[in-house]
Design a protein around this motif. Structure first.
Motif, PDB file in Angstrom:
ATOM      1  N   MET A   1      -9.239 -46.673  -9.639  1.00 48.77           N
ATOM      2  CA  MET A   1     -10.430 -46.078 -10.173  1.00 48.77           C
ATOM      3  C   MET A   1     -10.488 -44.629  -9.744  1.00 48.77           C
ATOM      4  N   LYS A   2     -10.803 -43.781 -10.667  1.00 47.85           N
ATOM      5  CA  LYS A   2     -10.930 -42.346 -10.390  1.00 47.85           C
ATOM      6  C   LYS A   2     -12.217 -41.819 -10.985  1.00 47.85           C
ATOM      7  N   VAL A   3     -12.830 -40.880 -10.275  1.00 48.34           N
ATOM      8  CA  VAL A   3     -13.944 -40.126 -10.836  1.00 48.34           C
ATOM      9  C   VAL A   3     -13.321 -39.016 -11.671  1.00 48.34           C
ATOM     10  N   LYS A   4     -13.806 -38.869 -12.892  1.00 53.73           N
ATOM     11  CA  LYS A   4     -13.227 -37.878 -13.808  1.00 53.73           C
ATOM     12  C   LYS A   4     -13.572 -36.465 -13.356  1.00 53.73           C
ATOM     13  N   GLU A   5     -12.553 -35.628 -13.376  1.00 50.65           N
ATOM     14  CA  GLU A   5     -12.725 -34.235 -12.994  1.00 50.65           C
ATOM     15  C   GLU A   5     -13.712 -33.559 -13.931  1.00 50.65           C
ATOM     16  N   GLY A   6     -14.609 -32.772 -13.349  1.00 49.79           N
ATOM     17  CA  GLY A   6     -15.599 -32.051 -14.135  1.00 49.79           C
ATOM     18  C   GLY A   6     -16.872 -32.829 -14.399  1.00 49.79           C
ATOM     19  N   SER A   7     -16.879 -34.142 -14.109  1.00 49.42           N
ATOM     20  CA  SER A   7     -18.096 -34.933 -14.300  1.00 49.42           C
ATOM     21  C   SER A   7     -19.085 -34.618 -13.182  1.00 49.42           C
ATOM     22  N   PHE A   8     -20.301 -35.058 -13.368  1.00 57.86           N
ATOM     23  CA  PHE A   8     -21.372 -34.835 -12.398  1.00 57.86           C
ATOM     24  C   PHE A   8     -20.958 -35.252 -10.982  1.00 57.86           C
ATOM     25  N   LEU A   9     -20.331 -36.415 -10.859  1.00 57.49           N
ATOM     26  CA  LEU A   9     -19.964 -36.933  -9.539  1.00 57.49           C
ATOM     27  C   LEU A   9     -18.848 -36.133  -8.874  1.00 57.49           C
ATOM     28  N   TRP A  10     -18.075 -35.432  -9.645  1.00 60.56           N
ATOM     29  CA  TRP A  10     -16.947 -34.664  -9.128  1.00 60.56           C
ATOM     30  C   TRP A  10     -17.407 -33.655  -8.070  1.00 60.56           C
ATOM     31  N   TYR A  11     -18.655 -33.223  -8.154  1.00 65.17           N
ATOM     32  CA  TYR A  11     -19.169 -32.155  -7.293  1.00 65.17           C
ATOM     33  C   TYR A  11     -19.967 -32.665  -6.096  1.00 65.17           C
ATOM     34  N   LEU A  12     -20.035 -33.964  -5.904  1.00 66.72           N
ATOM     35  CA  LEU A  12     -20.772 -34.544  -4.792  1.00 66.72           C
ATOM     36  C   LEU A  12     -19.817 -35.050  -3.716  1.00 66.72           C
ATOM     37  N   TYR A  13     -20.290 -35.036  -2.467  1.00 66.42           N
ATOM     38  CA  TYR A  13     -19.467 -35.493  -1.348  1.00 66.42           C
ATOM     39  C   TYR A  13     -20.287 -36.371  -0.412  1.00 66.42           C
ATOM     40  N   LEU A  14     -19.604 -37.345   0.178  1.00 70.29           N
ATOM     41  CA  LEU A  14     -20.220 -38.182   1.199  1.00 70.29           C
ATOM     42  C   LEU A  14     -19.996 -37.568   2.575  1.00 70.29           C
ATOM     43  N   ASP A  15     -20.961 -37.739   3.454  1.00 65.35           N
ATOM     44  CA  ASP A  15     -20.795 -37.367   4.846  1.00 65.35           C
ATOM     45  C   ASP A  15     -19.664 -38.221   5.416  1.00 65.35           C
ATOM     46  N   LYS A  16     -18.737 -37.619   6.126  1.00 61.41           N
ATOM     47  CA  LYS A  16     -17.557 -38.345   6.599  1.00 61.41           C
ATOM     48  C   LYS A  16     -17.856 -39.318   7.736  1.00 61.41           C
ATOM     49  N   ILE A  17     -18.926 -39.105   8.460  1.00 65.26           N
ATOM     50  CA  ILE A  17     -19.246 -39.993   9.568  1.00 65.26           C
ATOM     51  C   ILE A  17     -20.086 -41.180   9.103  1.00 65.26           C
ATOM     52  N   TYR A  18     -21.165 -40.925   8.383  1.00 69.93           N
ATOM     53  CA  TYR A  18     -22.096 -41.981   7.999  1.00 69.93           C
ATOM     54  C   TYR A  18     -21.904 -42.498   6.571  1.00 69.93           C
TER      55      TYR A  18
END
Length: 170
Positions: A1-18
């Motif tokens: 599964m991949k998030v498509k480049e350029g989509s809304f989710l492409w620009y979000l990141y999860l905190d690496k610790i939590y």
């Protein structure tokens, strides 16, 4: 599964610790949810959810509908913001290479999602059925399951989930 480049989710990141989104990103996801909520019911139906995941990922129709059915545990045909947020975080955990850490950090939520029949236990085949969400290979998912299965009975129960989570966070 991949998030498509350029989509809304492409620009979000999860905190690496939590393995959580920042407040700014949660606000963006909430706003996006409200845009998708064309019926103004604070929910998304299966059609809207399908088109959202089809737009932002490379998941197949059957995989998307499997995810929807997993989230719609009360069989209303709709999911709320909490389920939408969880879906976004699961997708981002893969994009940020935090899949295993996400499962450990959010084991209660993941356990509840995978426990589709409400029996408070999960077998390996139930666990494997959703491995496409985290892009795990069969051997990896078996190892993760084994790590959680502290009793060795081939079934994950709620106490095991709690024991592993406590051990992983220490």
């Amino acid at each position: 599964m991949k998030v498509k480049e350029g989509s809304f989710l492409w620009y979000l990141y999860l905190d690496k610790i939590y393995c959580l989104l920042s407040v700014r990103n949660v606000k963006a996801v909430a706003d996006y949810f409200h845009v998708l909520d064309v019926h103004k019911k604070q929910t998304l139906n299966d059609v809207i959810f399908y088109h959202f995941l089809h737009y932002v990922t490379d998941l197949s129709r059957s995989q998307i509908m499997t995810v929807f059915d997993m989230l719609d545990w009360d069989a209303t045909g709709e999911i709320g913001f909490d389920e939408f947020y969880m879906t976004v975080c699961v997708l981002l955990s893969h994009e940020n290479n935090l899949e295993e850490q996400f499962i450990y950090r959010h084991s209660r939520s993941v356990f509840e999602l995978l426990d589709r029949d409400g029996a408070l236990r999960i077998r390996l085949n139930q666990f494997e059925a959703f491995r496409f969400l985290f892009n795990f290979k069969s051997q990896e998912i078996k190892q993760i399951f084994k790590n959680f299965d502290v009793t060795g009975d081939q079934v994950l129960s709620r106490p095991e989930r709690t024991a592993v989570t406590s051990k992983a966070i220490k």
